[in-house]
Every structure is written in structure tokens, then in C-alpha cells.
Design an enzyme around this catalytic site. Sequence first.
Site, PDB file in Angstrom:
ATOM      1  N   SER A 142     -16.196  43.284  11.346  1.00 38.59           N
ATOM      2  CA  SER A 142     -16.845  42.009  11.651  1.00 38.59           C
ATOM      3  C   SER A 142     -18.339  42.108  11.305  1.00 38.59           C
ATOM      4  O   SER A 142     -18.673  42.499  10.186  1.00 38.59           O
ATOM      5  CB  SER A 142     -16.603  41.663  13.122  1.00 38.59           C
ATOM      6  OG  SER A 142     -16.970  40.334  13.402  1.00 38.59           O
ATOM      7  N   ARG A 189     -19.156  32.790  25.288  1.00 38.41           N
ATOM      8  CA  ARG A 189     -18.153  33.839  25.145  1.00 38.41           C
ATOM      9  C   ARG A 189     -16.742  33.254  25.039  1.00 38.41           C
ATOM     10  O   ARG A 189     -15.908  33.739  24.274  1.00 38.41           O
ATOM     11  CB  ARG A 189     -18.252  34.788  26.343  1.00 38.41           C
ATOM     12  CG  ARG A 189     -17.284  35.942  26.325  1.00 38.41           C
ATOM     13  CD  ARG A 189     -17.512  36.862  25.147  1.00 38.41           C
ATOM     14  NE  ARG A 189     -16.838  38.141  25.319  1.00 38.41           N
ATOM     15  CZ  ARG A 189     -16.850  39.097  24.413  1.00 38.41           C
ATOM     16  NH1 ARG A 189     -17.502  38.935  23.275  1.00 38.41           N
ATOM     17  NH2 ARG A 189     -16.228  40.230  24.619  1.00 38.41           N
ATOM     18  N   ASP A 233      -6.474  36.274  10.747  1.00 40.82           N
ATOM     19  CA  ASP A 233      -7.897  36.162  11.092  1.00 40.82           C
ATOM     20  C   ASP A 233      -8.440  34.870  10.488  1.00 40.82           C
ATOM     21  O   ASP A 233      -8.524  34.731   9.274  1.00 40.82           O
ATOM     22  CB  ASP A 233      -8.641  37.383  10.529  1.00 40.82           C
ATOM     23  CG  ASP A 233     -10.111  37.414  10.916  1.00 40.82           C
ATOM     24  OD1 ASP A 233     -10.608  36.424  11.503  1.00 40.82           O
ATOM     25  OD2 ASP A 233     -10.767  38.434  10.639  1.00 40.82           O
ATOM     26  N   HIS A 257      -8.813  37.651  14.493  1.00 39.05           N
ATOM     27  CA  HIS A 257      -9.975  38.491  14.187  1.00 39.05           C
ATOM     28  C   HIS A 257      -9.974  39.765  15.036  1.00 39.05           C
ATOM     29  O   HIS A 257     -10.403  40.827  14.592  1.00 39.05           O
ATOM     30  CB  HIS A 257     -11.248  37.683  14.447  1.00 39.05           C
ATOM     31  CG  HIS A 257     -12.495  38.360  13.985  1.00 39.05           C
ATOM     32  ND1 HIS A 257     -12.701  38.726  12.672  1.00 39.05           N
ATOM     33  CD2 HIS A 257     -13.607  38.754  14.655  1.00 39.05           C
ATOM     34  CE1 HIS A 257     -13.896  39.301  12.556  1.00 39.05           C
ATOM     35  NE2 HIS A 257     -14.462  39.333  13.739  1.00 39.05           N
ATOM     36  N   ASP A 258      -9.492  39.658  16.252  1.00 38.68           N
ATOM     37  CA  ASP A 258      -9.411  40.808  17.167  1.00 38.68           C
ATOM     38  C   ASP A 258      -8.603  41.966  16.597  1.00 38.68           C
ATOM     39  O   ASP A 258      -8.737  43.103  17.064  1.00 38.68           O
ATOM     40  CB  ASP A 258      -8.748  40.381  18.484  1.00 38.68           C
ATOM     41  CG  ASP A 258      -9.780  40.087  19.566  1.00 38.68           C
ATOM     42  OD1 ASP A 258     -10.981  40.278  19.288  1.00 38.68           O
ATOM     43  OD2 ASP A 258      -9.375  39.671  20.659  1.00 38.68           O
TER      44      ASP A 258
END
Lengths: 384, 384
Positions: free
Chosen positions: A150, A220, A317, A350-351
Site C-alpha cells: 500500500s 477510520r 482490491d 486491499h487488506d
Amino acid sequence: MAQTLGVITPQVMQVETPLTLSSGAVLPRYDLTYETYGQLNEDASNAILVCHALSGDHHVAGLDADNKPGWWDSYIGPGKPVDTNHFFVVCSNNLGGCRGSTGPASLNPETGKVYGPDFPIATCKDWVNSQYELQKHLKIPQWAALIGGSMGGMQVLQWAMDYPDQLRHALVIAAAPKLSAQNIAFNVVARRAIMSDPDFHEGRFLEHNTTPKQGLAQARMLGHLTYLSDDLMGTKFGRERREDALKYNYEVEFQIESYLNYQGEKFATKQNFDANTYLLMTKALDYFDPAAEFDHDLSKALACATAKFLVVSFTSDWRFSPERSHEIVKALLDNDTDVCYAEITSEHGHDAFLLPNEHYEGIFRAYMKRVLKDIPSQHDETKK
Amino acid sequence: MAQTLGVITPQVMQVETPLTLSSGAVLPRYDLTYETYGQLNEDASNAILVCHALSGDHHVAGLDADNKPGWWDSYIGPGKPVDTNHFFVVCSNNLGGCRGSTGPASLNPETGKVYGPDFPIATCKDWVNSQYELQKHLKIPQWAALIGGSMGGMQVLQWAMDYPDQLRHALVIAAAPKLSAQNIAFNVVARRAIMSDPDFHEGRFLEHNTTPKQGLAQARMLGHLTYLSDDLMGTKFGRERREDALKYNYEVEFQIESYLNYQGEKFATKQNFDANTYLLMTKALDYFDPAAEFDHDLSKALACATAKFLVVSFTSDWRFSPERSHEIVKALLDNDTDVCYAEITSEHGHDAFLLPNEHYEGIFRAYMKRVLKDIPSQHDETKK
């Protein structure tokens, strides 16, 4: 069987010479907090620098004082893909961070007060420059590899362009050559949530003995929304409610709501992430666009890179989609740069770059064997 | 050449009989504000009801008192796909809205004070029930068609299930049979932005002579983020900045930032959208899940529908993607229901359903000719 790294004690590099940032602002002095894992070999040729993502820090592997494992502990350690039996691994908290490196929550030596909003916005370039000081401090002549996911992957790209002869390999994972308008838009809304929190006090919240918890939690939550794929959210939470009957009010009702609230609260309260750091990191992301100085031609920007590359993306992602990695790969191929590319099938969005995945681990491990082979002093050993 | 509808004056239906909502709450009385366009024919067989989306209202076509065109004016009017030379078109502001129909900003007849947070959460089912009252009020025996995009499309589905013999055609555009976890998650963050604004006052902001502008603007910005495709944002705004030089501060810098801020401010300030209505509409969306009562089997839920359907989706819509429309089409086909499906190529994301598009307009126009043909009294005329 993999051994464990045990408890790791962070170290601090104190730099007393001023650092001029991309903005022109000058930091009179700064600290970089970092951790190391494994042993540096005799000719210091087995060192690896790991760059962290938006809310990450220097604690990438092993356990911290609270026995909390590092954020990439599943991939870094003895017997793991980044094998600390062979490599000396370094990870530092970025300048402007809030986990020990000098940042908005640090004391401004010129005023004796907390920097807060007066801390200058740092960029990827600035991070790389400060990490180059760390490299010299650790007496490492050249990194065996730079690794980052990332935002960390962007930092690796910046290293490969700004200090091409300081690294042999560049591992760029789940990254992009610049943010898209949509990426920036998410950051805009996140920053606004923080800055409009009445507890933000124009960034001077620490002087007011408070923190903009609400705004930071919202930022967040929004972040998490972009880290997970729609499919995974569906599989993991679906439309499940905490209770069977509909409430017909605005209390927490759906499981996804409860999950996001928990993530938001944890980040803003328990982990006590600094809101000014969050703003700074998102802005550094917005600014990252190395091709801009080269007529917006990424191939030209990467022409100077001499490292060998591994580029990895994940199918689900949507924050930094595989297409964004293709742009990087294309630019590298335009320059006949040595590049391996892997697109990993994953539903984790994305994680995925942080999570266990057999295919991903296999590629990562295989590539790190290549990195090991390219270490001059290890050459004979790995030939066996 | 298409004529214009001119200035349209909204009308109000006052219902003095109590309405029991899905939640069990009872509204002692309510108003529905609506507009009509075109002429109702002799046997009242040419009436069409249009259902609006999240932030929409009854002003769907023609000009309002401020000369502002309706939100779907490009598709509704004389000579347009929904041709008011043939059809009598009705559009009402949903119950719980803030544009004239009874909602959170209305006076509670039982207390003499503004409802605010005491206004009960309405659902798609409740909207349909109240619109059925409007149908009776207008003495319309059966709608020639129900038309709706996004949330309005869900309402059309609900009509087709709850009052199957009250409509001949159902046009379900850019909709979904229920929200995904990701859809709900966006609503969760939007609601939280509103509810954590200090000017929200637990929903009693009007009593405090204020409105939660910041929170509402953020919610709207987030909404816009999901209405536009990544590609379109890229084409329209890219990474363009308002000034060439980087600012290295947190002022508005990128064009996308400026656009989103403008949209947020406009919604919260100039358009003065009611924050409690926004909460209610998003919650009604979260709750919409007609299959839930049928073992989560959409085919079973739609088994009772007798209308003919047109289902339309847009390729770049990631809020309610084409796959979500496929679910609806599949369920209809499972029941041998007469359904046409069109997937329109567009880069405009979810917003595409409101925008001019030749292919979309062609399909819409052709289908409306079919609707016209199915009007008993017009049969001879259209045969010519």
C-alpha cells in the site's frame, strides 16, 4: 517449524542535523523509531527495509512490550517468507508518525510546545530521505531489498527512483503509482470528518487535553470500507443484525455497523492514533505522483531505477486495483527492467496484502529466495 | 420538437385517517405533496407514478416556482420518453421527506412541536401504502406504469409485490433487491457523520434553531463518492489542482475536493435538506429486503407480481451494479414474468440513471411505447 522472534525492543535514531522537506520547511532535528529483526551479516549485505502503510508503524514483526505481534508478523520471522535466519530486517515509523518518530504530537524544540498542526506535511520523498539517514546510521552499504505494501509500496517506488543504487530488489505490493481522484476523494471526506470535529481545535487538540475521537473514528471507518471488498463484507457480515427484530431506530443494528464502530473506536481511543498524523499521511498519499515531474510519464520516472522488482496485486482490491499495478509493471517493462508480477486471487480486498494466503506466501517466499541468492556473501551457501 | 411543461404547482393530499407504519407506529394524519404533468384521460388509464431516490422529491419534471427544472426533466415531458402528451404523470414526495410531505420537520399534531427524531422510521412498504392512498385520491383505477430509479426502483418492486393488480408495468432502474453490506456500511458512516455533529442535538436541532450542516455535508459528500464511477472522477477531475504549486497545508487543493465540498455545502445549506429525513431515508434503504419474508428467496417474493417489467442497469454503477439487477431479472424469469432487461454502457456510475444517454433514452422511449400500447383506451390510436 518456524521459531518466533520474541519480544522486540524499539530503538531510536536521533538526527541532530536539520532536514529540509519537500515543502521547503526545515525540521531542526528529528527521531526515527525503528525495530530490527535477525542479524546483520559481516559485510552488511543482508539488510531489508520494510515500509509501513497509512496507519502502520515500525513494529512489523515479533512481539512488542505488550506481547502484541507486529502487523506483518505472518510474513516476517524465522522460517517465514522474509526469513530472519537469513535477513536483517529493519522497519521504521515514518516521519510525521505517532509511534515514536518525530511527528505532530512531538515537542517542537523551537517553541517547547507540541507541534500539532505546525508540524510540516511530509511526503514520500521526505520519508525516503530520512530512511536514508537510518541506512547510513546502521552502516548498511546497500539494501538487499526494500519491501512495502500500500503506502509502503509507494515508498519503495520512491526509493527505487531517488536512491537507485541503494537497493538491489524492490517489492511493491498492493500499491499504485499515484492516487486516483476517487482515492483522493475518500481522503478528503476522511480529513473533513477529523477537521470538523469540535475537539480538533484546528489541530491543537493536545493543548486542549482532548483528541478528535469522533472524527478520527469516522475517518477510520471510511478507511475500513475501502480496505474490504464488497464480496468479503457480504460473506463476513451480510445483512446480519445483532437482534432478529428490526429496531426502527438509530441504534447499532447490523453486524457490519457494529464491526465498523468497533474499528473506529479502537483506532481513535484504544490505539490513540494521532489525528494530525492521520491527516499528514493521507495528504502525503494524495501528493505521491512521481511521474508528475516527468511529463506525467511513469516510464520516464522509473527509467533511472536499477533494482529488480516484484509487483503484487490482489484481485478484489478496489482501493489499489490490479490495473494500478499493471501501470507500474508496464512502466518497468518499457525500461527493460527486471520485473516479476503476480496477481493473487483473494476476496479480502486491499487488506489481502496483510493476510495469510497460500499463493501469495508462495510467491513472496520464492522471490525472497532470489533476493537471498543475490546477496554476494551468501552466494556460495545458497548454491548448495 | 419537444415542448416544455412550464411551471408546475405542487399539490397536497391531506390524509386525516391514521396510518399504521411497518414499525407499528401510527401517524395520526399526514400530507403527501405531489406534482402532476399531462392530462388524465377519460377512463383514468394513462396514469404513471414516478418514485424518487434518496434525496429526490416530487418535482420530477417541468419548472418549479424558482424556474428550477425537475430532477428527471430530461426524460419526462411532451415528446420525451415519458411523453406527457400521452401520459398523466404523478410524483409525490415520500412520507418522512422534507419537501412538503409530512416528515421529521413537520409539526406533530399530538404535541404541537416539530417531530424531529420522534418521527417514526418509514419503510418502502409504508411509502407504497401512502402512495396507494394518493392513487385512490386521484381516482386512478390502475397505474399504466410505475417508474423509479435507485431507491425509487426499490419502491416500484415493493408496489409490484404489495399491490400487484394496481400496476400494468414496472420500470426498475439502477436498483437492487436489497442493500449489500458495503451499501449499508456507507449509510452507517453517513449517519454517524450527521449524528455526531454537535449541532444535531439528538435530532432536535430545529428546536435549537440550528441544523447539523457539517455532518449533513459529509454524508452528502460520501453519497456523491458512491454515485460517481472511479473512471468518471478520473476523467472529470483527475488529480487536477486549483493552483499549480502544491500548498503543503490542508486548504482545498484538488478539484475533486472542491467539487465534493461544493456538493456537500449546497445540500446542507442552500438546499437545506433535513438531516432527520436523510437518516430516515438511509435507514429505509437498509431495511429494504422483500425476500427476507420469503426464506430470503427473491423468486418467491416476486411470485405474486403480475406487472410486466423493464429492468435497467449501468455498466459503471458500483453502488447498485448490473449484477444486482441480474438478481431481480433472474427472480422474475423464475416466475415466467414478462421482463425486458437493458445494461447500458455508461461511465457515469450510479448517476447515469439521471443523465442523458442515447442508448438509455432509446430503450426507455421504446418501452414507454409498449406501456402506451397497453393502455386500453389508447389501443386503437397506437395501432395506427
